[in-house]
Design an enzyme around this catalytic site. Structure first.
Site, PDB file in Angstrom:
ATOM      1  N   LYS A 170     -26.431  -1.545  25.950  1.00 40.73           N
ATOM      2  CA  LYS A 170     -25.052  -1.624  26.425  1.00 40.73           C
ATOM      3  C   LYS A 170     -24.721  -0.397  27.264  1.00 40.73           C
ATOM      4  O   LYS A 170     -25.158   0.703  26.969  1.00 40.73           O
ATOM      5  CB  LYS A 170     -24.090  -1.729  25.246  1.00 40.73           C
ATOM      6  CG  LYS A 170     -24.117  -3.089  24.546  1.00 40.73           C
ATOM      7  CD  LYS A 170     -23.051  -3.172  23.485  1.00 40.73           C
ATOM      8  CE  LYS A 170     -23.014  -4.556  22.844  1.00 40.73           C
ATOM      9  NZ  LYS A 170     -21.973  -4.642  21.792  1.00 40.73           N
ATOM     10  N   HIS A 241     -28.960 -11.563  15.551  1.00 41.48           N
ATOM     11  CA  HIS A 241     -28.426 -10.246  15.217  1.00 41.48           C
ATOM     12  C   HIS A 241     -28.699  -9.878  13.761  1.00 41.48           C
ATOM     13  O   HIS A 241     -28.696  -8.688  13.418  1.00 41.48           O
ATOM     14  CB  HIS A 241     -26.917 -10.213  15.482  1.00 41.48           C
ATOM     15  CG  HIS A 241     -26.475  -8.992  16.243  1.00 41.48           C
ATOM     16  ND1 HIS A 241     -26.948  -8.675  17.493  1.00 41.48           N
ATOM     17  CD2 HIS A 241     -25.607  -8.001  15.912  1.00 41.48           C
ATOM     18  CE1 HIS A 241     -26.380  -7.549  17.909  1.00 41.48           C
ATOM     19  NE2 HIS A 241     -25.573  -7.118  16.970  1.00 41.48           N
ATOM     20  N   HIS A 267     -26.395   2.881  19.493  1.00 40.76           N
ATOM     21  CA  HIS A 267     -24.940   2.971  19.342  1.00 40.76           C
ATOM     22  C   HIS A 267     -24.437   4.254  20.000  1.00 40.76           C
ATOM     23  O   HIS A 267     -24.951   5.338  19.728  1.00 40.76           O
ATOM     24  CB  HIS A 267     -24.550   2.998  17.854  1.00 40.76           C
ATOM     25  CG  HIS A 267     -24.736   1.684  17.168  1.00 40.76           C
ATOM     26  ND1 HIS A 267     -24.843   1.561  15.802  1.00 40.76           N
ATOM     27  CD2 HIS A 267     -24.827   0.422  17.655  1.00 40.76           C
ATOM     28  CE1 HIS A 267     -24.998   0.296  15.475  1.00 40.76           C
ATOM     29  NE2 HIS A 267     -24.986  -0.416  16.585  1.00 40.76           N
ATOM     30  N   TYR A 276     -23.490   0.234   8.179  1.00 44.53           N
ATOM     31  CA  TYR A 276     -24.714  -0.019   7.416  1.00 44.53           C
ATOM     32  C   TYR A 276     -24.771   0.814   6.139  1.00 44.53           C
ATOM     33  O   TYR A 276     -25.485   0.463   5.207  1.00 44.53           O
ATOM     34  CB  TYR A 276     -25.940   0.236   8.290  1.00 44.53           C
ATOM     35  CG  TYR A 276     -26.009  -0.732   9.440  1.00 44.53           C
ATOM     36  CD1 TYR A 276     -26.303  -2.075   9.230  1.00 44.53           C
ATOM     37  CD2 TYR A 276     -25.726  -0.321  10.739  1.00 44.53           C
ATOM     38  CE1 TYR A 276     -26.327  -2.976  10.275  1.00 44.53           C
ATOM     39  CE2 TYR A 276     -25.756  -1.214  11.794  1.00 44.53           C
ATOM     40  CZ  TYR A 276     -26.056  -2.538  11.555  1.00 44.53           C
ATOM     41  OH  TYR A 276     -26.071  -3.435  12.594  1.00 44.53           O
TER      42      TYR A 276
END
Length: 295
Positions: A170, A241, A267, A276
Site C-alpha cells: 500500500k 486475508h 503496516h 494481532y
C-alpha cells in the site's frame, strides 16, 4: 456520472498523490453513491452543507450500511471536500464538524496451526494446478502477503537463492520479505514443473497463472481459497486475508517482536499491527483455561 469537480479530485489523488488503483476505485464508489443522493435531492456539489451530509449518512444507516462502511464514506467525503475548498470549487467545507461513527473492534478470523496444515495438504500434487495451488498457499502463509501483492508478484521480485522476495504494498511502499525453506522449495517446483505448462506459448511476468496461462486475478485467488478451505473441512469464514492474519498471529505467539511483524506486513502504523496482540492474548487465555488445573 460524477460531477467534474469530483472527477478532477480522483485524477489528482491517483496521478499526483500516487494512491493505488484499488484505493482510488473505493473512493470513486463512495463518491458515486453520494452523487446519486445529490441527484435525488436535486442538489449540486456547491449546495452541500452540514445538514445535507448528515441526511445522507443517516440514509446509509437506514439502508443497513455497517459502521465501517459509513466511516469510510465520511473519510472519502472529508478528503474530497477539503480538496474542493482548497481549490476554491466550493465556498464552505461541509465536513468540518462531521465525525465518523466509532468502529467496533473486529478481530479477524485466524486459522490454527493444525487447520493451516490441513489446508496446505489439500492441493493435488499430481496435477499442474495442484502444484501451483500448493506453492501459492505456502508462499501466502510464509510471508503474509496481501492478495493484491501476491497476484502482482513477478519473476523479477523473486530472490530465491537468498530466500527473499520483494513486493510493492500500500502507498507504493516496497518491502523485502524472508521466505521459509518449504515455501522456497515449492516455488521452485512450481516454476520448473508447473508454470511452463500453464504459460504454453504466452508471455507473462506475473508468477501465478490461471489455467488459461494468464495472471491469476484477486477474484480467482479468493474463489480458489474458498474451494480449498471447503475441501479441508474448515468451517471458519476464510478469505485470502485469513492466511495473512494467521501468519502474523502465529509468529507473534512464537515470540516475534511486534515491530518486526509490522515490517513484515508492511503496516505504516504499528497501531494497525497491534490488533494481532489481542488475538494472541485471546489464544493465551484459551490455553490457560484448557490446561491450568484451577482455571
Amino acid at each position: 456520472m460524477l460531477p467534474q469537480e469530483m472527477a478532477d479530485y480522483l485524477r489528482v489523488i491517483q496521478v499526483e498523490r500516487g494512491l493505488s488503483q484499488n484505493t482510488v476505485k473505493a473512493y470513486q464508489q463512495d463518491l458515486t453513491t453520494f452523487t446519486k443522493f445529490l441527484e435525488e435531492q436535486h442538489k449540486t456539489v456547491q449546495d452541500v452543507d452540514h445538514l445535507l451530509v448528515l441526511t445522507f449518512l443517516n440514509q446509509l444507516r437506514a439502508k443497513g450500511r455497517a459502521n465501517t462502511s459509513v466511516a469510510r464514506m465520511v473519510t472519502t467525503l472529508r478528503k474530497c471536500f477539503s480538496y474542493l475548498k482548497k481549490e476554491g470549487l466550493v465556498a464552505h467545507d461541509p465536513m468540518q464538524n462531521i465525525k465518523p461513527p466509532k468502529k467496533a473492534q473486529h478481530l479477524p478470523a485466524v486459522l490454527t496451526i493444525e487447520e493451516v496444515d490441513r489446508l496446505l495438504d489439500v492441493p493435488d500434487l499430481t496435477k499442474t494446478l495442484g502444484i501451483r495451488n500448493k506453492a501459492m498457499l505456502e508462499l501466502m502463509y510464509a510471508t503474509g502477503l496481501r492478495v493484491s501483492e501476491l497476484v502482482n508478484l513477478t519473476l523479477a521480485d523473486l530472490h530465491l537463492d537468498m530466500s527473499l522476495i520483494q513486493t510493492i504494498g500500500k502507498g507504493d511502499k516496497e518491502r523485502i520479505i524472508p521466505v521459509g525453506e518449504v515455501a522456497v522449495d515449492w516455488l521452485k517446483t512450481y516454476l520448473r514443473d508447473s508454470r511452463p505448462k500453464l504459460l504454453k506459448d504466452k508471455k507473462a511476468d506475473q508468477i501465478f497463472l490461471n489455467d488459461h496461462g494468464r495472471p491469476i486475478s484477486r477474484q480467482g485467488v479468493w474463489q480458489l481459497i474458498k474451494k480449498l478451505v471447503k475441501e479441508a473441512g474448515i468451517e471458519k469464514d476464510v478469505s485470502p486475508h485469513t492466511l495473512r492474519h494467521s501468519f502474523a498471529t502465529h509468529i507473534l505467539e512464537n515470540g516475534a517482536d511486534l515491530r518486526i511483524v509490522q515490517e513484515l506486513l508492511g503496516h505504516s502504523d504499528i497501531s494497525t499491527t497491534q490488533i494481532y496482540t489481542h488475538i494472541s492474548k485471546g489464544r493465551l487465555t484459551q490455553v490457560y483455561d484448557q490446561y491450568h488445573p484451577r482455571a
